[in-house]
Every structure is written in structure tokens, then in C-alpha cells.
Design a protein around this motif. Structure first.
Motif, PDB file in Angstrom:
ATOM      1  N   GLU A  95       0.581   3.495   1.754  1.00 40.39           N
ATOM      2  CA  GLU A  95       1.501   3.478   2.473  1.00 40.39           C
ATOM      3  C   GLU A  95       2.930   3.583   1.790  1.00 40.39           C
ATOM      4  N   GLY A  96       2.896   4.004   0.410  1.00 33.03           N
ATOM      5  CA  GLY A  96       4.056   4.316  -0.510  1.00 33.03           C
ATOM      6  C   GLY A  96       5.185   3.021  -0.509  1.00 33.03           C
ATOM      7  N   VAL A  97       4.552   2.041  -0.512  1.00 31.59           N
ATOM      8  CA  VAL A  97       5.278   0.750  -0.995  1.00 31.59           C
ATOM      9  C   VAL A  97       5.505   0.640  -2.436  1.00 31.59           C
ATOM     10  N   ALA A  98       6.835   0.398  -2.602  1.00 26.81           N
ATOM     11  CA  ALA A  98       7.465   0.409  -4.036  1.00 26.81           C
ATOM     12  C   ALA A  98       6.937  -0.721  -4.588  1.00 26.81           C
ATOM     13  N   ALA A 123      -0.736  -5.258 -10.765  1.00 25.89           N
ATOM     14  CA  ALA A 123      -0.333  -3.740 -11.037  1.00 25.89           C
ATOM     15  C   ALA A 123      -1.433  -2.954 -10.191  1.00 25.89           C
ATOM     16  N   LEU A 124      -2.606  -3.305 -10.347  1.00 21.80           N
ATOM     17  CA  LEU A 124      -3.771  -2.479  -9.602  1.00 21.80           C
ATOM     18  C   LEU A 124      -3.729  -2.602  -8.281  1.00 21.80           C
ATOM     19  N   GLU A 125      -3.300  -3.846  -7.741  1.00 24.96           N
ATOM     20  CA  GLU A 125      -3.127  -4.082  -6.268  1.00 24.96           C
ATOM     21  C   GLU A 125      -1.747  -3.178  -5.831  1.00 24.96           C
ATOM     22  N   ALA A 126      -0.925  -3.158  -6.696  1.00 25.90           N
ATOM     23  CA  ALA A 126       0.216  -2.060  -6.182  1.00 25.90           C
ATOM     24  C   ALA A 126      -0.081  -0.850  -6.011  1.00 25.90           C
TER      25      ALA A 126
END
Length: 423
Positions: free
Chosen positions: A380-383, A370-373
Motif C-alpha cells: 500500500e505504500g505505507v511509510a 522492519a520486515l513487516e514494514a
């Protein structure tokens, strides 16, 4: 060849709600003056041009005007993306701009493609490596998903390219956390748990290594340096000497590196003491015009401390309360307990605090994901769902996912880390 090494402009960033755009514009004007006065051939900017993936209109306008000033001053400008930049947005029209003397590199697939420039001694090959987020760059580079692995793969391409350029001197810029560098409070973590650090040995054999990401100007080796950010973005940088490096290349490589001081819009001061001392003692007088962080140590919270202090320190930006404790057994405040701890430790500690038992290995892994997300989404706005797919090899059951996340992914939008900084 004369090279001006800069990085971490963070255009659009504020400092405790103080707009820094005019100071950032003044810094770019300063760089243009250095180009003219020192006959600089190349301005090399090692990432974090913007402060966020979706920069404001004013920041975009400033970059457009600033790059034009640098090119007009007579320099080739080489720019690469950092972890705060959107590589796709910053790299728009990059191939068209090269003809005008502006070289923007954001694509991991081009790491082995040099910007070739020449002086009286022959060619100089510049390799501006963009920030290589492992989850996004590993597949492109055919590497394992770690910071060290993707940078090693990139440097293999650099060395392969240099073999075909006999006699060329080499300059690599990289936006990375290299071991031995000194951090400050204003850098965003590149990986959870300190896994973003890479060894300096990855860059062996390069004439000059121009680093970005850490905000303090510093030297890791004679040929390897961080320029640091041109402005302070946290009070932990109060003792920094901001600026850039002026690198001279001769036929045999680096002949000299000189520091170039940046203009300072306003000094920083970190003050500490009882309210009565801060309001009256002469020793604090030199800091009255500084941007100030004040820590009050009164045993009890004074009434209206901010209002009283701003009469003497009108540019007070941050007020902290740390009452002096009379007994060694008195518990520290929550802010003190988590100060300096990695984000993953803070999250696991909070989980243990609220339910009375430690996080399991599977739960720790989920928190790390979750932290990496959040790190990548801010860049970059990666979902979140897309990143979960990238990390699908982790052996976590659907039941554990449901139990911990309750069917919800982290909220999109602005994120803040354990120290309250924007992610």
C-alpha cells in the motif's frame, strides 16, 4: 448456480524476465470461453489481481478488457483484493460498477455485506473478503492485530449477516494462508515468522470456501479449495496442474466441484547433472523446448556454461551451480544454507555472522518490524515511520533504535526477500 473459482492472476508479472502479459491475456480469454461453454453464472476471483500495488499501464488495460469479456460472456464477476493489490486503487468506482455485474470488494468495513445473487433455488450470499492486513484492518474490525483475529472478526460479521438471510446458501472467498495448504517459492509471505497462517476452522458452516494466495491448485476439504495461480511463477511449480475450479451449487449446497485445466504457454523443466551429460544425453531431449532451470554439478565451474547450454536449451532461464562435494565436512554454499529458512531467521543469522553474537530480543523485534514494514509498504505504500507508529507498543528504547538503524529507515521502492523475490 455454476461458479468458476479463480485467483492470483498477478497481472503484470514476469517469469525470470519473460513477459507473461500475452499468456495472461490468453488465460482470461480461456475463462470467458469456459463461461460460455459451461454456462457459468459467477466468476469468483480471490485476490492478487495485479502483481504490484502500482501496476503498469498494460496490466491495467488487460484487466479492463478482461473483465469486460467475462461480463459480456454472461457471468457476474466478483473480485476481491489480495496482498499484492492496492485496495484503494483496485476498489475505485466499485459501487458504480456493481450495476454492470462487476462486484469489487476491497474495503474491510464491508466484509459483512454480501453480494446477493439468485438462482431457481433462492438466494446465494457471496462474501468476498479482501486480504486483511492486521496492522491496517484490526482497528476497522475491532480485533487484535493478528491474521487469525481479523479473519475471525470478519467471519463473525459474515455469520451475523447470514442469520438475516434465511435459507441462503453461502460462498466466502478469502485471500489467506490457511493451515494445511502447500506453498511454493513464488508467494509473498503474509507475516514474518509464519504467523500469517490461520486455521480452517475459522470458516466452518460455509457452503463453499474459495481461497486465494497459495499458487498450487489444492483441496483442504471438500468445501474448501485453493484455485492456485493460472500460470507458474517459479520453478517450484513445475509439477503443478494449473487451472480453476468449477463449482455447482444446488438447493442443498455444493453438488460437485470439477477441475478446469488452464492453457500452458510453455512447460517448465528442472534439470540436473554434469555439463557433458546435459549437452549430449538423449534423456534430456524432451525438455529442449521447455523453460528450463538447470543445476550443474560439475566439481569445477565449466567455461561459459550458459552459452553452451542454450545451444541445446534455447529457453534456459536459470542456471545454478552446485558442485558435487566429495567430503561430508565440506561447507555448503550460502544459498544452500538459507534455502527455505524464514526471512527473520535469515536476518538474525546474518547479524550473528557479521558481529559474532546472537540478536537480542529487542533487536529481533526491530528486525521483525522492519520486515513487516517492507511487506506492507510493498502493498500500500505505507511509510516506514507510519508503521513504526502502529507498532509503538513494543518496548524498544530510542537508544536501541538509534544504534541499530543509525537514524535511517528502510529504503523506499523495490524490496527483495531472502530468496531474491520482489517484495
Amino acid at each position: 448456480m455454476r461458479i468458476l473459482h479463480s485467483s492470483d492472476w498477478h497481472l503484470g508479472r514476469s517469469f525470470h524476465r519473460v513477459d507473461l502479459l500475452s499468456a495472461q491475456a490468453a488465460h482470461i480469454d480461456h475463462l470467458a470461453e469456459v463461461v460460455r461453454a459451461e454456462k457459468v453464472d459467477v466468476v469468483l476471483v480471490a485476490g492478487d489481481i495485479y502483481d504490484r500495488a502500482l501496476p503498469g499501464v498494460d496490466a491495467v488495460t488487460l484487466l479492463d478488457e478482461g473483465l469486460h469479456r467475462l461480463v459480456s460472456a454472461g457471468a457476474q464477476v466478483i473480485v476481491s483484493s489480495g496482498n499484492h493489490d492496492s485496495a484503494r486503487r483496485l476498489g475505485f468506482s466499485s459501487r458504480l460498477l456493481e450495476a454492470a455485474g462487476l462486484h469489487i470488494r476491497t474495503d474491510p468495513a464491508r466484509v459483512g455485506e454480501p453480494v446477493l445473487l439468485e438462482d431457481e433455488h433462492g438466494p446465494v450470499a457471496f462474501y468476498p473478503l479482501p486480504y486483511l492486513e492486521p496492522a491496517l484492518a484490526a482497528g476497522v474490525l475491532g480485533a487484535e492485530r493478528s491474521h487469525a483475529a481479523v479473519l475471525q472478526a470478519a467471519m463473525q460479521q459474515v455469520r451475523a449477516s447470514l442469520k438475516g438471510l434465511k435459507g441462503a446458501r453461502s460462498v466466502v472467498s478469502a485471500h489467506a494462508f490457511v493451515m494445511g495448504g502447500t506453498v511454493s517459492d513464488s508467494e509473498r509471505e503474509l507475516a514474518v515468522g509464519g504467523l500469517g497462517q490461520v486455521p480452517l476452522s475459522l470458516f466452518e458452516g460455509i457452503d463453499y470456501l474459495a481461497l486465494g494466495h497459495l499458487h498450487g491448485r489444492q483441496q483442504l476439504a471438500e468445501h474448501a479449495r485453493y484455485s492456485g495461480s493460472p500460470l507458474a511463477f517459479s520453478f517450484s511449480e513445475a509439477d503443478h496442474h494449473k487451472g480453476s475450479w468449477l463449482v455447482s451449487l444446488t438447493e442443498d449446497g455444493v453438488a460437485g466441484v470439477e477441475p478446469v485445466a488452464a492453457p500452458v504457454p510453455r512447460r517448465l523443466a528442472r534439470l540436473r547433472g554434469h555439463l557433458s551429460e546435459l549437452l549430449t544425453e538423449p534423456r534430456f531431449a524432451p525438455h529442449e523446448s521447455a523453460w528450463a532451470q538447470i543445476t550443474l554439478t560439475d566439481p569445477q565451474r565449466p567455461a561459459e556454461p550458459m552459452e553452451q547450454l542454450r545451444r541445446r536449451f534455447p529457453h534456459l532461464l536459470e542456471l545454478r551451480l552446485e558442485p558435487e562435494r566429495t567430503g561430508s565436512t565440506e561447507a555448503a554454499g550460502y544459498t544452500e544454507k538459507i534455502a527455505g529458512r524464514p526471512d527473520l531467521d535469515v536476518c538474525c543469522g546474518f547479524l550473528e555472522h557479521v558481529r559474532g553474537r546472537s540478536a537480542t530480543p529487542a533487536e529481533t523485534l526491530l528486525l521483525q518490524q522492519a520486515l513487516e514494514a517492507a511487506l506492507i509498504e510493498g502493498m500500500e505504500g505505507v511509510a516506514y515511520d507510519e508503521l513504526t507508529a502502529l507498532t509503538a507498543e513494543a518496548e524498544v528504547t530510542d537508544a536501541e533504535l538509534q544504534k541499530l538503524l543509525s537514524g535511517r529507515s528502510p529504503r523506499r521502492g523495490s524490496q527483495r526477500d531472502s530468496r531474491g523475490r520482489s517484495a
